[in-house]
Design a protein around this motif. Structure first.
Motif: not given
Ligand SMILES: [Zn+2]
Length: 210
Positions: A42, A44, A67-68, A103, A106-107
């Protein structure tokens, strides 16, 4: 928060340490790269794959996005950054492992659970995270009476599994997995607990790796 000047100072420390005249590693890397794995992580700022896995340059071929997510194989006129990186790592660098690293908190997955991005109707985020719509639907069906935080965590993990499924839609990747020369891994970093788990097909769950 670091000022941009501190990033430059950080590079100077890296330059004098890692790529100085005595660095055997960089002598080798100047000849080319031979990473063992491609990791889809991600964007992030808290989950930098190389920092989390204590890797040095040359170890990991990395793709990071919101978001991977791995999209399914689509041959059309669109721009497919993740697919291009996968093709390069698998077909040209011959990596042995593909790791999808999700993770907690995660946003991107939160945006998916909340119904896309509310910023404006032309937002890129909503359309992108919709890749994992199927994961969201299955979680909401299975955990419809649970708290949103629990649903989000389940969706963070379910979307990793969906990405693993999508990986298998790339014919050259599937071929290598079936031949045993490429292994797929679904990993989950829990920021709160500070732990790393891996998906175990036998149990259908995520188990601590350390
Ligand atoms: Zn994230």
């Amino acid at each position: 928060m670091r000022d941009v000047k501190e990033f430059v100072a950080g590079f100077q420390r890296f330059q004098s340490g890692a790529i100085g005249p005595d660095s055997a590693l960089f002598d080798e890397l100047r000849q080319g790269q031979n990473p063992r794995a491609i990791l889809i992580g991600c964007s992030d700022s808290r989950v930098d794959p190389a920092i989390l896995t204590d890797c040095v340059p040359g170890d990991l071929f990395v793709v990071r996005n919101v978001a991977n997510l791995v999209p399914p194989c689509e041959v059309d006129a669109g721009y497919h950054g993740v697919s291009a990186a996968l093709e390069y790592a698998v077909c040209h660098l011959n990596v042995s492992h593909v790791i999808v690293l999700g993770h907690s908190q995660c946003g991107g997955i939160k945006a998916l659970m909340d119904g896309g991005c509310s910023c404006d109707e032309h937002s890129f985020i909503g359309r992108w995270v919709n890749i994992a719509e199927k994961a969201k639907e299955s979680v909401l069906q299975r955990l419809h009476d649970k708290a949103p935080a629990l649903q989000q965590r389940a969706c963070e993990q379910a979307s990793i599994l969906l990405s693993l499924e999508n990986l298998m839609t790339f014919p050259w990747l599937r071929q290598r997995v079936e031949a045993g020369s490429l292994a797929l891994h679904g990993w989950y970093f829990d920021l709160r607990a500070g732990t790393l788990s891996g998906y175990t097909p036998a149990t259908g769950g995520f188990d601590l790796l350390t």
